[in-house]
Design an enzyme around this catalytic site. Structure first.
Site, short mmCIF file in Angstrom:
data_model
loop_
_atom_site.label_atom_id
_atom_site.label_comp_id
_atom_site.label_asym_id
_atom_site.label_seq_id
_atom_site.Cartn_x
_atom_site.Cartn_y
_atom_site.Cartn_z
N CYS A 99 1.07 -1.30 0.08
CA CYS A 99 -0.05 -0.02 -0.26
C CYS A 99 1.05 1.11 0.07
CB CYS A 99 -0.92 -0.01 1.16
SG CYS A 99 -1.82 1.53 1.52
N HIS A 130 -7.73 8.34 3.69
CA HIS A 130 -7.17 9.75 3.78
C HIS A 130 -8.04 10.91 3.84
CE1 HIS A 130 -6.81 8.38 -0.38
NE2 HIS A 130 -6.95 9.83 -0.53
P1 5GP Z 1 -7.42 9.90 -3.85
O1 5GP Z 1 -7.40 9.76 -5.31
O2 5GP Z 1 -7.30 8.51 -3.49
O3 5GP Z 1 -8.60 10.57 -3.47
O4 5GP Z 1 -6.28 10.87 -3.28
C1 5GP Z 1 -4.87 10.13 -3.29
C2 5GP Z 1 -4.05 11.50 -3.28
O5 5GP Z 1 -2.58 10.90 -3.04
C3 5GP Z 1 -3.98 12.14 -4.73
O6 5GP Z 1 -4.25 14.00 -4.29
C4 5GP Z 1 -2.34 12.09 -5.05
O7 5GP Z 1 -2.12 13.27 -5.67
C5 5GP Z 1 -2.20 11.79 -3.75
N1 5GP Z 1 -0.69 11.11 -4.04
C6 5GP Z 1 -0.67 9.97 -4.80
N2 5GP Z 1 0.72 9.47 -4.72
C7 5GP Z 1 1.40 10.42 -3.79
C8 5GP Z 1 2.54 10.43 -3.16
O8 5GP Z 1 3.65 9.40 -3.64
N3 5GP Z 1 3.15 11.05 -2.43
C9 5GP Z 1 2.37 12.30 -2.15
N4 5GP Z 1 2.60 13.01 -1.14
N5 5GP Z 1 0.73 12.13 -2.46
C10 5GP Z 1 0.66 11.12 -3.28
ZN ZN Z 2 -2.20 1.47 3.65
#
Ligand code: 5GP
Ligand code: ZN
Length: 112
Positions: free
Chosen positions: A4, A98
């Protein structure tokens, strides 16, 4: 969870721009910010999404919201949006719970 992404960030195996860390929670800046301020708050322990919150693990969710109030206050942010995408259709790309915290621009409603 071995594979993950956010568990790896929580363990320090993948670097992140950290804002806050304790035994249970990590706050770090999003790699692809969608607002002038955009950070994520995660429980270090793997929870897949809002849909996996139960009476057994919900204390850390409350703590995450306490942390959001503390960090936004410390950053001088009085107006902000908190988002948690749950499931693919809602835009969840990382299956580890998150909370996006975004500020610094106007936000429209309803969210897209
Ligand atoms: P979701 O799309 O699941 O709501 O949010 C995931 C978030 O994680 C996205 O806004 C994406 O830009 C961020 N994200 C993905 N990979 C990484 C990473 O390796 N480092 C950081 N700091 N953020 C990440
Ligand atoms: Zn996890």
């Amino acid at each position: 969870m071995d594979n993950c992404l956010f568990c790896k960030i929580a363990r320090g195996e993948i670097p992140s721009n950290k804002l806050y860390e304790d035994e249970e929670l990590l706050a770090f800046y999003d790699i692809a910010p969608q607002a002038p301020v955009h950070f994520l708050v995660i429980p270090k322990k793997h929870i897949e999404s809002c849909a996996a919150v139960t009476g057994e693990n919900s204390v850390v969710v409350a703590k995450a919201f306490e942390l959001i109030a503390k960090l936004t206050s410390e950053l001088g942010i009085t107006s902000f949006r908190v988002v948690s995408n749950c499931g693919e259709d809602a835009g969840q790309s990382v299956p580890h719970l998150h909370f996006h915290v975004m500020a610094g621009r106007p936000f429209t409603w309803p969210a897209g």
